[in-house]
Design an enzyme around this catalytic site. Structure first.
Site, PDB file in Angstrom:
ATOM      1  N   GLU A  80      -5.472  -2.806  -0.394  1.00  0.00           N
ATOM      2  CA  GLU A  80      -4.496  -2.525  -1.442  1.00  0.00           C
ATOM      3  C   GLU A  80      -5.192  -2.612  -2.802  1.00  0.00           C
ATOM      4  OE1 GLU A  80      -1.097  -1.720  -0.720  1.00  0.00           O
ATOM      5  OE2 GLU A  80      -2.196  -1.513   1.138  1.00  0.00           O
ATOM      6  N   LYS A 106       5.117  -5.206   6.508  1.00  0.00           N
ATOM      7  CA  LYS A 106       5.167  -4.291   7.656  1.00  0.00           C
ATOM      8  C   LYS A 106       5.998  -4.887   8.793  1.00  0.00           C
ATOM      9  CE  LYS A 106       0.708  -2.230   6.515  1.00  0.00           C
ATOM     10  NZ  LYS A 106      -0.741  -2.404   6.621  1.00  0.00           N
TER      11      LYS A 106
HETATM   12  P1  NAP Z   1      -4.625   3.808  -4.514  1.00  0.00           P
HETATM   13  O1  NAP Z   1      -5.886   4.333  -3.950  1.00  0.00           O
HETATM   14  O2  NAP Z   1      -4.672   2.625  -5.414  1.00  0.00           O
HETATM   15  O3  NAP Z   1      -3.911   5.021  -5.295  1.00  0.00           O
HETATM   16  C1  NAP Z   1      -2.756   4.855  -6.071  1.00  0.00           C
HETATM   17  C2  NAP Z   1      -2.515   6.141  -6.839  1.00  0.00           C
HETATM   18  O4  NAP Z   1      -1.304   6.033  -7.566  1.00  0.00           O
HETATM   19  C3  NAP Z   1      -3.611   6.456  -7.848  1.00  0.00           C
HETATM   20  O5  NAP Z   1      -3.849   7.827  -7.885  1.00  0.00           O
HETATM   21  C4  NAP Z   1      -3.019   5.980  -9.183  1.00  0.00           C
HETATM   22  O6  NAP Z   1      -3.464   6.758 -10.281  1.00  0.00           O
HETATM   23  C5  NAP Z   1      -1.540   6.245  -8.942  1.00  0.00           C
HETATM   24  N1  NAP Z   1      -0.720   5.303  -9.679  1.00  0.00           N
HETATM   25  C6  NAP Z   1      -0.587   3.983  -9.426  1.00  0.00           C
HETATM   26  N2  NAP Z   1       0.256   3.427 -10.318  1.00  0.00           N
HETATM   27  C7  NAP Z   1       0.643   4.418 -11.142  1.00  0.00           C
HETATM   28  C8  NAP Z   1       1.498   4.473 -12.290  1.00  0.00           C
HETATM   29  N3  NAP Z   1       2.120   3.381 -12.749  1.00  0.00           N
HETATM   30  N4  NAP Z   1       1.666   5.680 -12.900  1.00  0.00           N
HETATM   31  C9  NAP Z   1       1.037   6.768 -12.443  1.00  0.00           C
HETATM   32  N5  NAP Z   1       0.221   6.785 -11.351  1.00  0.00           N
HETATM   33  C10 NAP Z   1       0.026   5.620 -10.737  1.00  0.00           C
HETATM   34  O7  NAP Z   1      -3.602   3.452  -3.362  1.00  0.00           O
HETATM   35  P2  NAP Z   1      -3.613   3.967  -1.846  1.00  0.00           P
HETATM   36  O8  NAP Z   1      -4.574   3.155  -1.061  1.00  0.00           O
HETATM   37  O9  NAP Z   1      -3.698   5.441  -1.823  1.00  0.00           O
HETATM   38  O10 NAP Z   1      -2.161   3.484  -1.378  1.00  0.00           O
HETATM   39  C11 NAP Z   1      -1.009   4.132  -1.832  1.00  0.00           C
HETATM   40  C12 NAP Z   1       0.199   3.600  -1.061  1.00  0.00           C
HETATM   41  O11 NAP Z   1       0.014   3.845   0.321  1.00  0.00           O
HETATM   42  C13 NAP Z   1       0.398   2.092  -1.189  1.00  0.00           C
HETATM   43  O12 NAP Z   1       1.782   1.812  -1.119  1.00  0.00           O
HETATM   44  C14 NAP Z   1      -0.300   1.545   0.041  1.00  0.00           C
HETATM   45  O13 NAP Z   1       0.212   0.305   0.437  1.00  0.00           O
HETATM   46  C15 NAP Z   1       0.064   2.619   1.048  1.00  0.00           C
HETATM   47  N6  NAP Z   1      -0.856   2.751   2.186  1.00  0.00           N
HETATM   48  C16 NAP Z   1      -2.199   2.768   1.986  1.00  0.00           C
HETATM   49  C17 NAP Z   1      -3.045   2.930   3.059  1.00  0.00           C
HETATM   50  C18 NAP Z   1      -4.526   2.944   2.893  1.00  0.00           C
HETATM   51  O14 NAP Z   1      -5.231   2.967   3.915  1.00  0.00           O
HETATM   52  N7  NAP Z   1      -5.061   2.930   1.687  1.00  0.00           N
HETATM   53  C19 NAP Z   1      -2.508   3.065   4.346  1.00  0.00           C
HETATM   54  C20 NAP Z   1      -1.121   3.051   4.518  1.00  0.00           C
HETATM   55  C21 NAP Z   1      -0.302   2.895   3.420  1.00  0.00           C
HETATM   56  P3  NAP Z   1      -5.012   6.786 -10.741  1.00  0.00           P
HETATM   57  O15 NAP Z   1      -5.738   7.450  -9.600  1.00  0.00           O
HETATM   58  O16 NAP Z   1      -5.048   7.590 -11.976  1.00  0.00           O
HETATM   59  O17 NAP Z   1      -5.402   5.362 -10.897  1.00  0.00           O
HETATM   60  N1  HSE Z   2      -4.104  -2.259   2.924  1.00  0.00           N
HETATM   61  C1  HSE Z   2      -3.476  -1.827   4.120  1.00  0.00           C
HETATM   62  C2  HSE Z   2      -4.264  -2.336   5.302  1.00  0.00           C
HETATM   63  C3  HSE Z   2      -3.408  -0.332   4.152  1.00  0.00           C
HETATM   64  O1  HSE Z   2      -5.414  -2.755   5.123  1.00  0.00           O
HETATM   65  O2  HSE Z   2      -3.734  -2.332   6.428  1.00  0.00           O
HETATM   66  C4  HSE Z   2      -2.645   0.204   5.319  1.00  0.00           C
HETATM   67  O3  HSE Z   2      -1.286  -0.096   5.216  1.00  0.00           O
END
Ligand code: NAP
Ligand code: HSE
Length: 444
Positions: free
Chosen positions: A193, A208
């Site tokens: 995260e 979750k």
């Molecule tokens: P991330 O890489 O941190 O990306 C977040 C994105 O949202 C970035 O593009 C950021 O913009 C944008 N953002 C965040 N806050 C914002 C705001 N206040 N205004 C405008 N844009 C904003 O996160 P991620 O890993 O993709 O995860 C996204 C979601 O999916 C989360 O809820 C996470 O828990 C969930 N998720 C993630 C995974 C995983 O494997 N990573 C798996 C399942 C679920 P910038 O790029 O300009 O900073």
């Molecule tokens: N941060 C989360 C994980 C992303 O490591 O499982 C998937 O929900």
């Protein structure tokens, strides 16, 4: 020639998951078109920093920093929220649903804390709110509970729900990596995260578990409490001890329903290598569902990362477009599970304990411990001190016939310092007793 229907989606976020969504929609556009006869187009993308370097070609995308340009745009049919956190995701998702747009989200925190309200708004506005990617990454666990187990009554859930923690624990156990370097690798791979505290302290897995519990049991997520412990206290010596006992340490999420109440916990456990969760490595997740008709069902897959998560997001978009997605689940009638089908012997709860052998901070620990838990008689049978080579070291490590909850409470109440308690699920077998030293050595 038949006219191709074009559907506009608005993307909130272009980080790990958002990038995966853009890539997958581009790479599989022909396949999606042949499946649905629909062309999916990304209308606008919300980001925080427009100048940031991106891992996909963005020339064709309209990057914006004002979310209302998406949720108020009448041309946008589906909003995909992959930005994370509550603020401003909650307001944007709510507005989108209120204006009748469908929403797909990967945001477990949002679902765990505001899911009931948002699902009600979706129902009121004939919109879909789908969230397969919020639990287990690419594993279709939400759809399985909603659509394929709707005639079953689930009595327990058990699984590995955080890819970052599982990656860290695997690297520590198999490569001897430090916690810090394994976490850095998980972050670089996009598993963690934005604030990895949520991963390593067990919050993410708790969200979750709350989502799964609200689908499996007659409860709503906002009312649930999870007993939570993270993995930051696990050290190399705990991994060594686990290995000696043919066991491994995993962050395990567990939920059960006894007909009256739901019990949820997330915390590290020492589990035998024969356990079906022991072989789940790196960013893989697993969910073991026990239900009355199907029995045990184990779902395994990549629980984090760009493409597995994008897969779940896009399947939700497809489900909306196919109009086949199951509608919001009605509250489940309370019921009484057949507890005889539950696994495990709850009467014997063993724990692994590591505590600093420090006469100042942990004065008379052994005597107090043995007295409090009445372990004097037949003590060798009841307390297993681990590792000959550690008997005189800075830390005592032992297996004790006391539940992790009782033991933790007692250690806290008595102000002992520098300890770790893990539920121990393995057998106290002959093999394990090979690493026993005499209790008298430890007490002296
Ligand atoms: P991330 O890489 O941190 O990306 C977040 C994105 O949202 C970035 O593009 C950021 O913009 C944008 N953002 C965040 N806050 C914002 C705001 N206040 N205004 C405008 N844009 C904003 O996160 P991620 O890993 O993709 O995860 C996204 C979601 O999916 C989360 O809820 C996470 O828990 C969930 N998720 C993630 C995974 C995983 O494997 N990573 C798996 C399942 C679920 P910038 O790029 O300009 O900073
Ligand atoms: N941060 C989360 C994980 C992303 O490591 O499982 C998937 O929900």
């Amino acid at each position: 020639m038949e006219k191709i229907r074009k559907v506009q989606i608005g993307l909130l976020g272009l980080g790990t998951v958002g990038t995966g969504v853009v890539k997958a929609l581009r790479e599989n556009s022909g396949h999606i078109l042949s499946q649905l006869g629909v062309s999916i187009e990304i209308n606008k993308v919300l980001v925080k920093d427009i100048e940031k370097e991106r891992r996909v070609e963005v020339d064709a995308l309209q990057l914006i920093t004002e979310g209302s340009l998406i949720v108020d745009d009448p041309d946008i049919h589906i909003v995909v929220e992959v930005m994370g956190g509550l603020d401003p995701a909650y307001i944007l998702v709510k507005k989108a649903l209120q204006s009748g747009k469908h929403v797909v989200t990967a945001n477990k925190e949002l679902l765990a804390k505001r899911g009931q309200e948002l699902l009600q708004i979706a129902t009121d506005h004939q919109a879909h709110l789908l969230y397969e990617a919020s639990v287990g990454g690419g594993i279709p666990v939400i759809r399985t509970l909603q659509a394929y187990l709707s005639a079953n009554r689930v009595s327990s859930l058990r699984g590995i729900l955080n890819g970052t923690c599982n990656y860290i624990l695997t690297q520590m156990a198999e490569q001897g990596s430090s916690f810090e370097s394994a976490l850095a690798q998980a972050q670089a791979a996009g598993f963690a995260e934005a604030d990895p505290t949520s991963d390593v302290e067990g919050y993410d897995a708790s969200y979750k578990l709350m989502i799964l519990a609200s689908m499996a049991f007659p409860v709503i997520s906002e009312e649930l409490q999870v007993q939570r412990q993270g993995i930051t206290e696990i050290k190399a010596m705990d991994m060594t001890m686990a290995k000696k006992m043919d066991s491994t340490i995993k962050l395990v999420a567990e939920g059960s329903y006894d007909g009256h109440s739901v019990t949820l916990s997330v915390g590290p456990q020492m589990i035998p290598n024969s356990d079906s969760l022991a072989g789940i490595r790196d960013e893989f997740n697993a969910v073991l569902i026990h239900a009355d008709v199907v029995g045990d069902l184990l779902l395994v897959g990549k629980g984090a990362g760009e493409m597995p998560t994008a897969s779940a997001v896009i399947e939700d978009v497809m489900a909306i477009l196919q109009s086949e997605s199951p509608r919001i689940r009605k509250p489940i009638e309370p019921w009484m599970p057949n507890t005889s089908s539950n696994q495990g012997d709850a009467s014997v709860a063993w724990s692994y304990l590591r505590i600093k052998n420090d006469p100042h901070k942990n004065e008379n620990f052994m005597e107090k411990f043995v007295q409090n838990f009445s372990l004097i008689e037949d003590a060798k049978r009841q307390l297993v001190v681990l590792g000959d080579e550690h008997a005189a070291s800075d830390d005592w490590m032992m297996l004790v016939p006391v539940s992790a909850i009782d033991l933790s409470h007692w250690l806290m109440e008595n102000h002992f310092h520098h300890w770790l308690v893990l539920p121990y699920q393995g057998e106290i077998s002959y093999e394990n007793k090979k690493v026993v030293t005499h209790l008298s050595e430890a007490i002296s």
